[in-house]
Write an enzyme that holds these catalytic residues in place. Sequence first.
Site, PDB file in Angstrom:
ATOM      1  N   THR A 163      30.216  39.048  47.317  1.00 30.61           N
ATOM      2  CA  THR A 163      30.561  40.427  46.953  1.00 30.61           C
ATOM      3  C   THR A 163      30.305  40.573  45.454  1.00 30.61           C
ATOM      4  OG1 THR A 163      32.904  39.787  46.782  1.00 30.61           O
ATOM      5  CG2 THR A 163      32.183  40.834  48.830  1.00 30.61           C
ATOM      6  N   THR A 200      42.439  30.793  48.613  1.00 28.05           N
ATOM      7  CA  THR A 200      42.155  31.889  47.699  1.00 28.05           C
ATOM      8  C   THR A 200      40.719  32.386  47.771  1.00 28.05           C
ATOM      9  OG1 THR A 200      41.875  30.142  46.074  1.00 28.05           O
ATOM     10  CG2 THR A 200      43.953  31.308  46.072  1.00 28.05           C
ATOM     11  N   SER A 417      33.410  52.109  44.583  1.00 25.36           N
ATOM     12  CA  SER A 417      32.255  53.016  44.551  1.00 25.36           C
ATOM     13  C   SER A 417      30.941  52.268  44.684  1.00 25.36           C
ATOM     14  CB  SER A 417      32.282  53.837  43.267  1.00 25.36           C
ATOM     15  OG  SER A 417      32.225  52.978  42.145  1.00 25.36           O
TER      16      SER A 417
END
Length: 417
Positions: A163, A200, A417
């Site tokens: 990501t 994590t 966004s």
Amino acid sequence: MAVRRKEADTMEIIKGGVTAAKGFEAAAVAAQIKYQGRTDMALIYSEKPCKVAGTFTTNVVKAAPVRWDRQIVENKQKSQAVIINSGIANACTGVEGMMYCQETAKEAAKVLGIEEAGVLVGSTGVIGMQLPIDRIKAGISELAKVKKAGIESGTEAAKAIMTTDTKKKEVAVQFQIGDKTVTIGGMAKGSGMIHPNMCTMLAFITTDAVISRKALQKAMSNDVEETYNMISVDGDTSTNDTALLLANGMAGNKKIKKGTPEFEVFQEALHYVNETLAKMMAGDGEGATALFEVKVVGAKTKEQAKTLAKSVVCSNLTKAAIAGHDANWGRILCAMGYSGAKFDPEKVDLYFESTAGKLQIIKDGTAVDYSEEKATEILSQEKVTATADLKAGEAEATAWGCDLTHGYIDINADYRS
């Protein structure tokens, strides 16, 4: 070309990741889940059903994939496939989110010809958005068509699950069990929402070892405490944190069981894989320019050392000082002081170290006459280590994090966004 580790003659670091072990294949496709112009879905596939071990987030708010995968692990269901998407986390999505996990498993079972009950899923990205299930299904069909063995496919899968990560994270090792060569490989993603509270990030580890289910789970559960639970980027424990370990037994070795020398060898190799992935994530923290390593030595107990190391690596003031290449040692001693662990601050020695050298900063809790210029040089490297010696015992622990820069705010201010 394999590179032999000096500290363990029984293990070799090899090139590759989740496809390094026998019988594992992978694939990556661009399904346009959220991102455009890049791959965002990955498949890990095993020729034979795998025993599965797993560890999951302790966050009370658990994403649908976490709940789905926990059921598979707890029910001791074997698995042949993991479907992962990036861009949307499938977290806080209610009944619909769980239904999408089921639909994902059903589609994977159909196109891969495997058992639906064992299909594992993983999602990472924005919380609260529903998955575009039609794109997920189409992506699964494409993944099934292009899956293959080999290093390249594993690397592409590692890229697809990123990501805000800036680099892929993968590692593999080989070692001997009797006369058989056993391989462990893995890939991970993690850059933000990283905090030591198991686990994590997303991590997927594969092995061709023949190993009992109990030994597999024990090895993974034990090791996360020394690896993934010792890293922090920003103090946020994610809703999707998952680490899965799949073993298909295709190495053909004598079965590894708990409490045996073979189990110790397996654990050491798994530890190297997990620690390497953990450090990769810590060093690739959002906006980070340096991996920040904190070692606490000379502690009375392991728990004391772990508590102190994690407190320092989680300190925003310390992380900001590292970003500024400022030897502000008071922030480190302060973070140790509020950790909750008892120690004598007037006995602490502190050192900074990197490829630029090693420098003692404080002795017995007070500053020594050190060169600020040299300290700045040391703190300007890509990996910086702070070592605190308590001079109270033989225990030690290491935690990993990163510096805190303006880049972290830039990334997270408009992440949706």
